[in-house]
Enzyme design. Structure first.
Site, mmCIF file in Angstrom:
data_model
loop_
_atom_site.group_PDB
_atom_site.id
_atom_site.type_symbol
_atom_site.label_atom_id
_atom_site.label_comp_id
_atom_site.label_asym_id
_atom_site.label_seq_id
_atom_site.Cartn_x
_atom_site.Cartn_y
_atom_site.Cartn_z
ATOM 1 N N LYS A 22 0.843 -1.211 0.000
ATOM 2 C CA LYS A 22 0.000 0.000 0.000
ATOM 3 C C LYS A 22 0.866 1.245 0.000
ATOM 4 O O LYS A 22 0.639 2.183 -0.757
ATOM 5 C CB LYS A 22 -0.893 -0.008 1.241
ATOM 6 N N ASP A 49 -7.672 1.852 -0.353
ATOM 7 C CA ASP A 49 -6.749 2.987 -0.194
ATOM 8 C C ASP A 49 -6.153 3.417 -1.536
ATOM 9 O O ASP A 49 -5.967 4.611 -1.787
ATOM 10 C CB ASP A 49 -5.611 2.631 0.776
ATOM 11 N N ASN A 94 -10.433 6.601 4.064
ATOM 12 C CA ASN A 94 -9.668 6.689 5.305
ATOM 13 C C ASN A 94 -8.195 6.405 5.003
ATOM 14 O O ASN A 94 -7.485 5.798 5.802
ATOM 15 C CB ASN A 94 -10.221 5.698 6.331
ATOM 16 N N SER A 171 4.565 9.860 10.714
ATOM 17 C CA SER A 171 5.643 10.120 9.749
ATOM 18 C C SER A 171 5.075 10.582 8.417
ATOM 19 O O SER A 171 5.802 11.090 7.562
ATOM 20 C CB SER A 171 6.463 8.846 9.550
ATOM 21 N N ASP A 315 2.276 -0.977 12.261
ATOM 22 C CA ASP A 315 1.203 -1.786 11.661
ATOM 23 C C ASP A 315 1.402 -3.266 11.980
ATOM 24 O O ASP A 315 0.488 -3.946 12.460
ATOM 25 C CB ASP A 315 1.146 -1.577 10.142
ATOM 26 N N GLU A 343 -6.826 3.841 12.133
ATOM 27 C CA GLU A 343 -8.178 3.521 11.671
ATOM 28 C C GLU A 343 -9.209 3.583 12.797
ATOM 29 O O GLU A 343 -10.378 3.846 12.595
ATOM 30 C CB GLU A 343 -8.191 2.148 11.012
ATOM 31 N N HIS A 387 -9.195 -2.762 9.210
ATOM 32 C CA HIS A 387 -8.706 -3.967 8.514
ATOM 33 C C HIS A 387 -7.732 -4.782 9.348
ATOM 34 O O HIS A 387 -7.774 -6.005 9.347
ATOM 35 C CB HIS A 387 -8.053 -3.538 7.195
ATOM 36 N N ARG A 388 -6.853 -4.087 10.087
ATOM 37 C CA ARG A 388 -5.843 -4.857 10.839
ATOM 38 C C ARG A 388 -6.445 -5.568 12.053
ATOM 39 O O ARG A 388 -5.953 -6.622 12.457
ATOM 40 C CB ARG A 388 -4.656 -3.971 11.232
ATOM 41 N N LYS A 413 -9.651 -2.263 2.861
ATOM 42 C CA LYS A 413 -8.812 -1.047 2.889
ATOM 43 C C LYS A 413 -7.423 -1.319 2.298
ATOM 44 O O LYS A 413 -6.886 -0.499 1.570
ATOM 45 C CB LYS A 413 -8.679 -0.525 4.323
HETATM 46 O O1 LIG Z 1 3.759 6.305 5.150
HETATM 47 C C1 LIG Z 1 3.110 5.246 5.146
HETATM 48 O O2 LIG Z 1 2.931 4.597 4.099
HETATM 49 C C2 LIG Z 1 2.550 4.743 6.414
HETATM 50 C C3 LIG Z 1 3.049 5.195 7.616
HETATM 51 C C4 LIG Z 1 2.576 4.700 8.927
HETATM 52 O O3 LIG Z 1 1.787 5.706 9.521
HETATM 53 P P1 LIG Z 1 2.335 6.739 10.654
HETATM 54 O O4 LIG Z 1 3.552 7.410 10.129
HETATM 55 O O5 LIG Z 1 1.174 7.650 10.817
HETATM 56 O O6 LIG Z 1 2.624 5.901 11.862
HETATM 57 C C5 LIG Z 1 1.747 3.433 8.774
HETATM 58 O O7 LIG Z 1 1.058 3.166 9.978
HETATM 59 C C6 LIG Z 1 0.757 3.539 7.643
HETATM 60 O O8 LIG Z 1 -0.020 2.381 7.517
HETATM 61 C C7 LIG Z 1 1.465 3.741 6.328
HETATM 62 C C1 LIG Z 2 -2.443 3.159 9.624
HETATM 63 C C2 LIG Z 2 -2.801 2.607 8.471
HETATM 64 O O1 LIG Z 2 -3.237 3.262 7.379
HETATM 65 P P1 LIG Z 2 -3.090 4.769 6.838
HETATM 66 O O2 LIG Z 2 -2.237 4.680 5.629
HETATM 67 O O3 LIG Z 2 -4.488 5.208 6.520
HETATM 68 O O4 LIG Z 2 -2.453 5.610 7.905
HETATM 69 C C3 LIG Z 2 -2.734 1.136 8.302
HETATM 70 O O5 LIG Z 2 -2.826 0.657 7.148
HETATM 71 O O6 LIG Z 2 -2.582 0.408 9.286
#
Ligand SMILES: O=C(O)C1=C[C@@H](OP(=O)(O)O)[C@@H](O)[C@H](O)C1
Ligand SMILES: C=C(OP(=O)(O)O)C(=O)O
Length: 427
Positions: A22, A49, A94, A171, A315, A343, A387-388, A413
């Site tokens: 993703k 997503d 989302n 991040s 995650d 989520e 989803h998780r 998602k």
């Molecule tokens: O940059 C990304 O692809 C992601 C960063 C992470 O979020 P955070 O940086 O908000 O922890 C992760 O939880 C999310 O599923 C995907």
């Molecule tokens: C936090 C997640 O998704 P998002 O990319 O919407 O932040 C996730 O996939 O666990």
């Protein structure tokens, strides 16, 4: 509500070809749209997503062609920021990886863009990103609550300079700023304030930018420097790695149940931080082998509980919480405050549902401690549109008790076909 009952399972065995990541799918789509030249993206993830990113790009006038199975996409890059004469509204579900990066990228262009999403998106913070964009010339109006989507961007380009951005909540704010930076009208220095959470996702961002020809100076993840007035250039063809977070459920199944499971698409060479999930299984006692593009897990000794800071893999860390049900002794997962702004409030949801299967749980502000029960209790698990939660709790079915997963379709998602694949490797 739809539900899925998993009868008790005792064995996991087989190979799994992972769907695309993703995080990479949404980054590569956005960069391909902004780049000069045509990019063919293969092994693209097909999930909600990514569909939200694709729909947004279409409304922004990006010309792309998807294959019938939606797993490869040829994007005609515009070579410049997005413009619109009419106010545009983009619905991003989302998807944090659509909302945050688009928020910054759209500010580079011209026109009014409104970003909306599902109700939960209005509870997921975006203030730290907006506060960093405003000094660069971004005009942003919050439409409901200050600091949260929905919001309208009155785009007129971004200038360079020096900005600070808070790193302690997500991040994705820094990722968004980094990806926009090369197209700003001047050089940009970014200072990261405080702790940077989920750090390995920044490596995915820098890797993606590099694929499109942009180099970022990274001073120990505390300060970044990016030259302005640059152009992203298409690499021609790029293949999305398998999703390392999605891999976690299958690997954990092998660690819990015995048997041997190998996932293809992510391995030692992966750029995704969540490949480190397998190391955590190793610390719990599982046998782990890495190839360049695969990971294999089988059960080594009896699993034992661990006490770890899993901030770098938020995650996949959720999968450790349900794996802990099968370990000897308690497991503590620390430094995961931002589970609360994903989520759902994942610390609270996880604690509630683990208790249903009989675990003793301590829920802290930024940690969770899980002491497994002697025997799991059959339970009906709520998934909170997360989803998780649905995927993690499929593992509870290894506990000699039937587990019902409510709203299993919420895996759409990031992993619509999850339960089919899970069934193929378990019995
Ligand atoms: O940059 C990304 O692809 C992601 C960063 C992470 O979020 P955070 O940086 O908000 O922890 C992760 O939880 C999310 O599923 C995907
Ligand atoms: C936090 C997640 O998704 P998002 O990319 O919407 O932040 C996730 O996939 O666990």
């Amino acid at each position: 509500m739809d539900s899925l009952t998993l009868d008790p399972l005792s064995h996991a065995e087989g190979d799994v070809q992972l769907p695309g990541s993703k995080s990479l799918s949404n980054r590569l789509l956005l960069l391909a749209a902004l780049a000069e030249g045509e990019t063919r993206i293969t092994n693209l993830l097909d999930s909600d997503d990514v569909r939200h990113m694709l729909n947004a790009l279409q409304l922004l006038g990006v010309d792309y062609t998807l294959s019938d199975d939606r797993r490869s996409c040829t994007v005609k890059g515009t070579g410049k920021p997005f413009r619109t004469d009419q106010a545009l509204e983009l619905f991003l579900g989302n998807a944090g990886t659509a909302m945050r990066p688009l928020c910054a990228a759209l500010c580079l262009g011209q026109g009014d863009f409104t970003l909306t999403g599902e109700p939960r998106m209005s509870e997921r913070p975006i203030r730290d990103l907006v506060d960093a964009l405003r000094p660069l010339g971004a005009e942003v109006t919050y439409l409901k609550e200050e600091g949260y989507p929905p919001l309208t961007l009155h785009a007129q380009g971004l200038r360079g300079g020096t900005v600070s951005i808070r790193g302690n909540i997500s991040s994705q704010f820094l990722t968004a700023l980094l990806m926009a930076a090369p197209l700003a009208n001047g050089d940009l220095t970014i200072d990261v304030e405080g702790e940077l959470v989920s750090k390995p996702y920044i490596d995915i961002t820098l890797h993606s930018m590099q694929l499109f020809g942009i180099k970022v100076d990274n001073e120990n993840y505390a300060r970044f420097f990016i030259r302005g007035n640059q152009t992203y250039r298409s690499p021609g063809e790029v293949m999305v790695e398998g999703d390392a977070s999605s891999a976690s459920y299958f690997l954990a199944a092998a660690a819990i149940a015995g048997g041997k499971v190998r996932v293809y698409g992510v391995g030692a060479d992966s750029v995704q931080g969540d490949k480190a999930f397998a190391e955590v299984l190793g610390k719990m006692g599982a046998q782990v082998t890495y190839g360049p593009t695969w990971i294999e897990v089988s059960r080594g000794s009896h699993l034992k509980g661990v006490d770890l800071d899993l901030n770098a893999i938020p995650d996949a860390a959720m999968t450790i919480a349900t794996t802990a049900l099968f370990a000897e002794g308690p497991t503590a997962i620390r430094n995961v405050y931002n589970w609360r702004v994903k989520e759902t409030d994942r610390l609270s949801a996880m604690a509630t549902e683990l208790r249903k299967v009989g675990a003793s749980v301590v829920e802290g502000e930024d940690f969770i401690e899980i002491t497994p029960p002697a025997r799991l209790t059959p339970a009906s698990i709520d998934t909170y549109d997360d989803h998780r939660m649905a995927m993690c709790f499929s593992l509870a079915a290894f506990g000699d008790a039937a587990i019902t997963i409510n709203d299993p379709g919420c895996t759409r998602k990031t992993f619509p076909e999850y339960f089919d694949l899970f069934r193929q490797i378990t019995r």
